[in-house]
Design a protein around this motif. Structure first.
Motif, PDB file in Angstrom:
ATOM      1  N   ILE A 236       1.714 -16.286   5.432  1.00  0.00           N
ATOM      2  CA  ILE A 236       3.008 -16.123   4.746  1.00  0.00           C
ATOM      3  C   ILE A 236       2.795 -15.624   3.320  1.00  0.00           C
ATOM      4  CG2 ILE A 236       5.040 -17.342   3.886  1.00  0.00           C
ATOM      5  CD1 ILE A 236       4.809 -19.215   6.289  1.00  0.00           C
ATOM      6  N   PHE A 237       1.808 -16.210   2.647  1.00  0.00           N
ATOM      7  CA  PHE A 237       1.510 -15.798   1.274  1.00  0.00           C
ATOM      8  C   PHE A 237       1.110 -14.327   1.218  1.00  0.00           C
ATOM      9  CE2 PHE A 237      -1.386 -15.078  -2.233  1.00  0.00           C
ATOM     10  CZ  PHE A 237      -0.706 -15.624  -3.302  1.00  0.00           C
ATOM     11  N   SER A 238       0.236 -13.907   2.133  1.00  0.00           N
ATOM     12  CA  SER A 238      -0.241 -12.522   2.153  1.00  0.00           C
ATOM     13  C   SER A 238       0.900 -11.556   2.432  1.00  0.00           C
ATOM     14  CB  SER A 238      -1.341 -12.366   3.205  1.00  0.00           C
ATOM     15  OG  SER A 238      -2.433 -13.208   2.925  1.00  0.00           O
ATOM     16  N   LEU A 239       1.765 -11.901   3.393  1.00  0.00           N
ATOM     17  CA  LEU A 239       2.908 -11.050   3.704  1.00  0.00           C
ATOM     18  C   LEU A 239       3.863 -10.967   2.516  1.00  0.00           C
ATOM     19  CD1 LEU A 239       3.674 -12.135   7.389  1.00  0.00           C
ATOM     20  CD2 LEU A 239       2.622 -10.007   6.617  1.00  0.00           C
ATOM     21  N   GLY A 240       4.068 -12.107   1.850  1.00  0.00           N
ATOM     22  CA  GLY A 240       4.937 -12.115   0.674  1.00  0.00           C
ATOM     23  C   GLY A 240       4.373 -11.271  -0.451  1.00  0.00           C
ATOM     24  N   GLU A 241       3.055 -11.351  -0.643  1.00  0.00           N
ATOM     25  CA  GLU A 241       2.406 -10.557  -1.688  1.00  0.00           C
ATOM     26  C   GLU A 241       2.510  -9.067  -1.378  1.00  0.00           C
ATOM     27  OE1 GLU A 241       0.383  -9.788  -5.203  1.00  0.00           O
ATOM     28  OE2 GLU A 241       1.267 -11.644  -4.462  1.00  0.00           O
ATOM     29  N   ARG A 242       2.329  -8.701  -0.115  1.00  0.00           N
ATOM     30  CA  ARG A 242       2.422  -7.296   0.288  1.00  0.00           C
ATOM     31  C   ARG A 242       3.845  -6.769   0.101  1.00  0.00           C
ATOM     32  NH1 ARG A 242      -0.511  -3.727   3.225  1.00  0.00           N
ATOM     33  NH2 ARG A 242       0.612  -2.169   4.434  1.00  0.00           N
ATOM     34  N   LEU A 243       4.829  -7.580   0.487  1.00  0.00           N
ATOM     35  CA  LEU A 243       6.227  -7.186   0.331  1.00  0.00           C
ATOM     36  C   LEU A 243       6.581  -7.020  -1.137  1.00  0.00           C
ATOM     37  CD1 LEU A 243       9.014  -6.687   1.591  1.00  0.00           C
ATOM     38  CD2 LEU A 243       9.424  -9.171   1.466  1.00  0.00           C
ATOM     39  N   GLN A 244       6.097  -7.933  -1.975  1.00  0.00           N
ATOM     40  CA  GLN A 244       6.366  -7.856  -3.407  1.00  0.00           C
ATOM     41  C   GLN A 244       5.741  -6.601  -4.016  1.00  0.00           C
ATOM     42  OE1 GLN A 244       5.442 -11.483  -5.494  1.00  0.00           O
ATOM     43  NE2 GLN A 244       5.506 -10.514  -7.502  1.00  0.00           N
ATOM     44  N   THR A 245       4.517  -6.251  -3.581  1.00  0.00           N
ATOM     45  CA  THR A 245       3.845  -5.050  -4.083  1.00  0.00           C
ATOM     46  C   THR A 245       4.593  -3.787  -3.667  1.00  0.00           C
ATOM     47  OG1 THR A 245       1.707  -6.169  -3.986  1.00  0.00           O
ATOM     48  CG2 THR A 245       1.680  -3.765  -4.084  1.00  0.00           C
TER      49      THR A 245
END
Length: 256
Positions: A236-245
């Motif tokens: 979830i953290f990785s997906l959130g970071e990718r979406l934010q980027t």
């Protein structure tokens, strides 16, 4: 010490020393960083040699959460909703692991606390990673030599001068320790502290499986559930970071 000196640029080291001389507070932070990482090493080595591998694993699972907290409190970093959810899930997983251990996880808390604080101090120093490691090593070199000398004088030294293989392995341990520490220093300078914290879940996961398959420590379905919660939080953290980027890049393009 010799290993880090090989990779240290004299010009960069001189520049960083001049930079430190201009701000006495940074010298204090550098000393604090050296003491924190030394304490972390000592606690970790003691724990591993006394049969607490899983406890150290729990400690390094706790470490990213403390890093995230320090990032929010000390550096005003913001957590998106996916990151907040990932923190909650990871916290639940760690709570389960702590409950399953059946005792207060003081080893885990000491391991995680010292290393998380070390990362926060390193981020505030803004020194070249190699120079920083070199200076930290210099700070603890004299006390370390004094300690080793006293052990030898009292007949409690552990460096086997008559066993070449073991002596080389002990010397090699310094290199094995220095390489990831140098990489961590680069990461502490370049990455947000909350991202830096969550990538550190790789190490405790390896230690967790090392404790199970090499040291034959017990592993149950409850342990698997705890680990699964933590890995879900990472996804979830990785997906959130990718979406934010991606969102940030899209906003930049639309402004242009």
């Amino acid at each position: 010490m010799i290993f880090v000196l090989i990779f240290t640029s004299r010009k960069q080291l001189t520049t960083d020393l001049h930079f430190l001389a201009q701000d006495k507070k940074r010298i204090g932070f550098l000393i604090l960083a050296a003491l924190l990482i030394t304490a972390n090493w000592l606690i970790y080595i003691w724990a591993v040699t006394h049969g607490h591998v899983i406890d150290t694993s729990i400690g390094y699972y706790l470490n990213p959460l403390i890093s995230v907290l320090l990032g929010v409190v000390c550096f005003s970093e913001k957590l998106s909703m996916p990151k907040q959810i990932s923190v909650v899930l990871a916290g639940i997983g760690i709570a389960l692991m702590t409950w399953q251990s059946g005792h207060f996880p003081w080893i885990a808390l000491l391991v995680s606390g010292t290393f998380a604080l070390y990362g926060a101090v390193k981020k505030g120093l803004h020194l070249n990673p190699v120079s920083s490691i070199t200076l930290e090593t210099f700070i603890v070199l004299a006390p370390s030599i004094f300690y080793i000398y006293n052990l030898s004088q009292n007949g409690r030294g552990h460096f086997p001068f008559g066993d070449v293989t073991t002596a080389l392995l002990l010397l090699g341990a310094g290199i094995v320790t220095a390489v990831p520490l140098l990489l961590f220093s680069y990461g502490a300078n370049e990455l947000p502290l909350n991202v830096l914290g969550f990538t550190q879940y790789i190490s405790p996961t390896l230690a967790f499986f090392w404790g199970i398959f090499f040291f034959r420590e017990p592993f149950s379905a409850d342990n698997l559930m705890s680990l699964s919660l933590i890995w879900v939080s990472l996804i979830i953290f990785s997906l959130g970071e990718r979406l934010q980027t991606q969102t940030s890049r899209y906003k930049q393009r639309t402004r242009i």
